[in-house]
Scaffold this motif. Structure first.
Motif, PDB file in Angstrom:
ATOM      1  N   ALA A 118       0.902  -1.261  -0.054  1.00  0.00           N
ATOM      2  CA  ALA A 118      -0.017   0.054  -0.179  1.00  0.00           C
ATOM      3  C   ALA A 118       0.929   1.223   0.110  1.00  0.00           C
ATOM      4  O   ALA A 118       0.409   2.120  -0.796  1.00  0.00           O
ATOM      5  CB  ALA A 118      -1.035  -0.031   1.167  1.00  0.00           C
ATOM      6  N   VAL A 119       2.056   1.370   0.975  1.00  0.00           N
ATOM      7  CA  VAL A 119       2.699   2.481   0.961  1.00  0.00           C
ATOM      8  C   VAL A 119       3.399   2.846  -0.405  1.00  0.00           C
ATOM      9  O   VAL A 119       3.528   3.903  -0.878  1.00  0.00           O
ATOM     10  CB  VAL A 119       3.744   2.495   2.178  1.00  0.00           C
ATOM     11  N   LYS A 120       3.982   1.505  -0.833  1.00  0.00           N
ATOM     12  CA  LYS A 120       4.851   1.931  -2.259  1.00  0.00           C
ATOM     13  C   LYS A 120       3.816   2.117  -3.227  1.00  0.00           C
ATOM     14  O   LYS A 120       4.051   3.161  -4.140  1.00  0.00           O
ATOM     15  CB  LYS A 120       5.304   0.452  -2.640  1.00  0.00           C
ATOM     16  N   ALA A 121       2.556   1.725  -3.457  1.00  0.00           N
ATOM     17  CA  ALA A 121       1.851   2.002  -4.397  1.00  0.00           C
ATOM     18  C   ALA A 121       1.288   3.734  -4.281  1.00  0.00           C
ATOM     19  O   ALA A 121       1.266   4.406  -5.282  1.00  0.00           O
ATOM     20  CB  ALA A 121       0.393   1.159  -4.249  1.00  0.00           C
ATOM     21  N   LEU A 123       2.976   6.128  -2.767  1.00  0.00           N
ATOM     22  CA  LEU A 123       4.069   7.017  -2.674  1.00  0.00           C
ATOM     23  C   LEU A 123       4.370   6.984  -4.416  1.00  0.00           C
ATOM     24  O   LEU A 123       4.907   8.083  -4.713  1.00  0.00           O
ATOM     25  CB  LEU A 123       5.132   6.490  -2.109  1.00  0.00           C
ATOM     26  N   ALA A 124       3.803   6.074  -5.088  1.00  0.00           N
ATOM     27  CA  ALA A 124       4.186   6.033  -6.645  1.00  0.00           C
ATOM     28  C   ALA A 124       2.912   6.729  -7.401  1.00  0.00           C
ATOM     29  O   ALA A 124       2.803   6.857  -8.556  1.00  0.00           O
ATOM     30  CB  ALA A 124       4.080   4.649  -6.977  1.00  0.00           C
ATOM     31  N   GLY A 125       2.197   7.287  -6.588  1.00  0.00           N
ATOM     32  CA  GLY A 125       1.026   8.045  -7.172  1.00  0.00           C
ATOM     33  C   GLY A 125      -0.459   7.399  -7.528  1.00  0.00           C
ATOM     34  O   GLY A 125      -1.291   7.684  -8.117  1.00  0.00           O
ATOM     35  N   ASP A 126      -0.411   5.896  -6.937  1.00  0.00           N
ATOM     36  CA  ASP A 126      -1.628   5.000  -7.339  1.00  0.00           C
ATOM     37  C   ASP A 126      -2.378   5.017  -5.867  1.00  0.00           C
ATOM     38  O   ASP A 126      -1.915   5.680  -4.825  1.00  0.00           O
ATOM     39  CB  ASP A 126      -1.194   3.599  -7.549  1.00  0.00           C
ATOM     40  N   ILE A 127      -3.298   4.294  -5.830  1.00  0.00           N
ATOM     41  CA  ILE A 127      -4.310   4.119  -4.833  1.00  0.00           C
ATOM     42  C   ILE A 127      -4.123   2.504  -4.505  1.00  0.00           C
ATOM     43  O   ILE A 127      -3.875   1.810  -5.350  1.00  0.00           O
ATOM     44  CB  ILE A 127      -5.677   4.615  -5.175  1.00  0.00           C
ATOM     45  N   TRP A 128      -4.660   2.112  -3.392  1.00  0.00           N
ATOM     46  CA  TRP A 128      -4.515   0.765  -2.813  1.00  0.00           C
ATOM     47  C   TRP A 128      -5.698   0.547  -2.002  1.00  0.00           C
ATOM     48  O   TRP A 128      -5.734   0.976  -0.797  1.00  0.00           O
ATOM     49  CB  TRP A 128      -3.045   0.280  -2.384  1.00  0.00           C
ATOM     50  N   PHE A 129      -6.426  -0.385  -2.221  1.00  0.00           N
ATOM     51  CA  PHE A 129      -7.695  -0.839  -1.284  1.00  0.00           C
ATOM     52  C   PHE A 129      -7.708  -2.265  -1.471  1.00  0.00           C
ATOM     53  O   PHE A 129      -7.605  -2.793  -2.564  1.00  0.00           O
ATOM     54  CB  PHE A 129      -8.846  -0.231  -1.712  1.00  0.00           C
ATOM     55  N   PRO A 130      -8.237  -3.121  -0.385  1.00  0.00           N
ATOM     56  CA  PRO A 130      -8.249  -4.367  -0.321  1.00  0.00           C
ATOM     57  C   PRO A 130      -9.397  -4.697  -1.100  1.00  0.00           C
ATOM     58  O   PRO A 130     -10.360  -3.839  -1.004  1.00  0.00           O
ATOM     59  CB  PRO A 130      -8.440  -4.640   1.185  1.00  0.00           C
TER      60      PRO A 130
END
Length: 222
Positions: A118-121, A123-130
């Motif tokens: 999640a953190v890497k996504a 910081l890369a400008g993406d979103i992350w959700f389960p």
């Protein structure tokens, strides 16, 4: 990841903050981490002008009302990505976090590898959700749109108004003149389409987690 990363952790449980700091040390070695444990401390950290690359928020800090910390952070610093870290894993909670502007949602029960993803996504400008099945809620979408019309100071006034504080009490807490608070309240009611303070307070209750079907009495530590 860059050693200059600055991360903000907002959680009222010292043990969980320590665990999260440890995990982040593995994910982002050398990152500088600032910790806060309440809504007021979060406001102070954000208002300080210090630059952060990422904020990680619990939903159940003292002084917060459900998603109010997220709404405040997004209103004050819209460029700052916010990752919600919560023990409330109800699908609707996850969906609402996304609708109110979170960049990611990580359950507190998740392994460190998931937190890292999640953190890497983010910081890369993406979103992350389960994965979750809850559908978009139009009421939440409308509430988010209304709250987006308020300035950060008006959001601070609104949250205290929702707690039942009088204008002079709000003025004291926010170090404002009472007349300034009155002006803010008038603007808030107009922007929200409300006819009274009570109506505005009820509207803000829509940020709460009370209908999510999860344990809302505190967060768990890992």
């Amino acid at each position: 990841m860059s050693e200059t990363l600055r991360l903000l952790i907002a959680d009222d449980h010292p043990m969980f903050r320590a665990a999260l700091r440890y995990a982040l040390g593995e994910i982002a070695p050398g990152a500088s981490i600032v910790e806060v444990s309440s809504q007021s401390a979060l406001e102070a950290a954000i208002a300080s002008g210090e630059e952060f690359d990422l904020a990680m928020l619990d939903l159940m800090m003292p002084g917060a009302m459900g998603f109010s910390s997220l709404v405040y952070a997004r209103g004050e610093r819209p460029e700052l990505p916010v990752v919600i870290i919560s023990s409330n894993e109800h699908p609707r909670t996850i969906r609402r976090a996304q609708q109110f502007g979170a960049a990611a949602f990580v359950p507190k029960s998740a392994p460190t590898t998931m937190l890292g993803e999640a953190v890497k996504a983010v910081l890369a400008g993406d979103i992350w959700f389960p994965p979750q099945k809850a559908e978009r809620d139009e009421h939440d979408a409308q509430l988010a749109d209304k709250l987006a019309l308020l300035t950060p100071q008006q959001l601070r006034v609104l949250m205290r108004l929702a707690d039942g504080l009088l204008n002079k009490q709000i003025a004291y807490e926010l170090s404002l003149a009472e007349n300034t608070v009155k002006i803010h309240v008038t603007a808030i009611l107009r922007k929200l389409g409300c006819h009274s303070r009570t109506q505005a307070a009820v509207l803000v209750k829509g940020l709460s987690l009370e209908d999510e079907g999860a344990d809302l009495h505190g967060s768990t530590t890992q």
